[in-house]
Scaffold this motif. Structure first.
Motif, PDB file in Angstrom:
ATOM      1  N   CYS A 121       6.474   5.365   1.988  1.00 38.89           N
ATOM      2  CA  CYS A 121       6.828   3.968   1.735  1.00 38.89           C
ATOM      3  C   CYS A 121       7.839   3.841   0.594  1.00 38.89           C
ATOM      4  N   GLN A 169       4.335   1.081   6.439  1.00 38.83           N
ATOM      5  CA  GLN A 169       5.702   1.537   6.191  1.00 38.83           C
ATOM      6  C   GLN A 169       6.699   0.409   6.441  1.00 38.83           C
ATOM      7  N   ALA A 181       6.703  -1.933   3.575  1.00 38.10           N
ATOM      8  CA  ALA A 181       7.484  -1.445   2.437  1.00 38.10           C
ATOM      9  C   ALA A 181       8.970  -1.722   2.648  1.00 38.10           C
TER      10      ALA A 181
END
Length: 488
Positions: A36, A159, A162
């Motif tokens: 991330c 992810q 992020a």
């Protein structure tokens, strides 16, 4: 063995995580957090640089057409390198290449802040893209092969969140840095994040290559091999790389010229012709190459081709409003501060929906159903942007359709990524992840160029509304492309 060979061997040898970390049953979430960092850094760079264009124009005494290549050079190198770097990662080790990406990106960011000329800055951005390609080509593969099967969709959603956080933070952070410090800090801010990424990758990422380099570490879950190519055999496809770079460069140059870059009309026509010819040459080359950079064996796997198309569409739908929104809101007379907050709603909603939005949907829904629902929401939000009378509307009303569109994208992209990665064999996961990220980068590049083209051809408001209407139709195409995979 000389000192240089010894140092190279040590750098290319992946180290195992400390026993206290590897033995923890939740250690895979530490690896997800490390990935991330790279996802955040890449999208922060994508959104923060647009804020420095006016400052760069004043500092270097040039026009917008030249400054635009600070972004385009980065995107072109990124698109060209994602697939070959993904293949290199299958050979060297994903952890090694991923950590190296942080190092290259951090050094290039440091140099970009010290750039004394626009040409030097563009060159530093190209080197930044090399580091970004090393991270992005491995990010999806590290997540998909490092977490249990039942946690993959959630990990991919984190992810994506992020990335959304980087997108949402970029405009406000960039504005503060340019206003209170200097445009150079827009690049220097990447350096400490890159240092943290290097340390986190070294200690928290699992080893993806055996110490004796005999082969990759087996994935934690069983995968069916559908690729008909040898991932380690044959020569590197240099011709394919050059054709890919040439076709994407010609396309973006043509769009840039049609959007106001001072080039003759025959040059634009020649660039479009070159795009078609180089694209056809790329298709032919990839069918003949021993080790193709686009891996037709993977692209032709059921579910991969439409999944890549949806990835491109998703990032096209994400970046077009980010570029177009400030133009339309400025025409409506909205103050700059309020306009920035309104635009931030889109990536913020994307981040939130990617993290927790899936949990709010019925548990029995498949990833295909989630993709279709997310794409439908995105189309509805974009259509609302077209129909809403911007002039005189309160900021909250302007933000609502962007909230709907961002939430839809947060549902669409993680589910689509999960579908693609499940269809790709484990031993080729880095190549597959590179192709997913290459599709994202192409969508980002088109999402940056198309709004400028629409505004240049038809004016800010009519051109902007036409672009948004076209985006709503493209969201409908994503609904049609999201369909179940019939396994052979």
């Amino acid at each position: 063995m000389n000192a240089a060979s010894t140092l190279t061997a040590r750098l290319l040898t992946e180290r195992a995580r400390p026993h206290g970390i590897s033995g923890w049953r939740h250690a895979h979430w530490l690896a997800v957090g490390t990935v991330c960092l790279g996802a955040f850094l890449g999208q922060l760079t994508a959104s923060i640089t647009a804020l420095v264009y006016p400052a760069l124009q004043r500092h270097f005494g040039t026009g917008f057409a030249a400054v635009e290549w600070v972004a385009l050079a980065y995107l072109l190198v990124l698109v060209a390198l994602l697939a070959p770097v993904g293949r290199l990662s299958d050979l060297v080790g994903r952890k090694t290449v991923y950590i190296g990406g942080f190092a290259v990106f951090g050094l290039a960011s440091l140099a970009a802040g010290f750039a004394g000329g626009l040409g030097t800055l563009v060159a530093c951005r190209a080197v930044q893209a090399v580091g970004s390609a090393m991270m992005q080509a491995n990010s999806v593969a590290l997540v998909a092969r490092g977490v249990p099967e039942h946690a993959m969709r959630r990990a991919l959603g984190i992810q994506a969140a992020a990335q959304g956080l980087g997108l949402a933070l970029g405009p406000s952070l960039g504005g503060l840095l340019v206003e209170h410090a200097s445009w150079r800090w827009v690049f220097w801010i990447n350096v400490p994040v890159a240092l943290v990424g290097i340390l986190a990758g070294w200690f928290l990422l699992p080893r993806t290559r055996r110490p004796d380099a005999a082969g990759p570490v087996p994935p934690p879950r069983r995968a069916v091999r559908t690729d008909r190519t040898d991932p380690d055999g044959g020569r590197f496809d240099l011709a394919g790389l050059l054709l890919l770079a040439g076709s994407t460069t010609a396309l973006l140059l043509a769009l840039s010229a049609a959007s106001g870059l001072p080039l003759p009309g025959w040059v634009v026509a020649a660039l479009l012709l070159a795009t078609v010819l180089l694209g056809l040459g790329l298709v032919r080359q990839e069918r003949r190459a021993t080790r193709p950079i686009l891996a037709p064996g993977l692209v032709n796997t059921p579910g991969v081709r439409p999944g890549l198309a949806v990835s491109l569409i998703g990032y096209l739908l994400l970046f077009c409003p980010l570029v177009l929104g400030p133009v339309l809101l400025a025409e409506a007379g909205l103050p700059t501060g309020q306009a920035g907050l309104v635009i931030t709603v889109l990536p913020a909603a994307f981040a939130v929906a990617a993290t927790v939005g899936g949990a709010l949907l019925p548990r029995g829904w498949s990833d295909v159903a989630r993709c279709r629902f997310g794409a439908s929401l995105t189309g509805a939000g974009l259509l609302g942007c077209v129909l809403l009378p911007v002039a005189g509307a309160p900021a909250l009303a302007l933000a609502f359709p962007l909230l709907v569109a961002g939430g839809g994208l947060g549902l669409l992209l993680p589910a689509n990524n999960a579908l693609v990665m499940r269809a790709i064999p484990a031993e080729c996961s880095a190549v597959g992840g590179g192709m997913v990220n290459m599709a994202r980068s192409l969508g980002t590049a088109l999402g940056t160029a198309l709004p400028v083209l629409g505004v240049h051809l038809a004016g800010p408001v009519p051109g902007g509304r036409a672009v948004l209407l076209a985006l709503a139709a493209v969201a409908g195409l994503a609904v049609a492309l999201s369909r179940p995979v019939r396994r052979r």
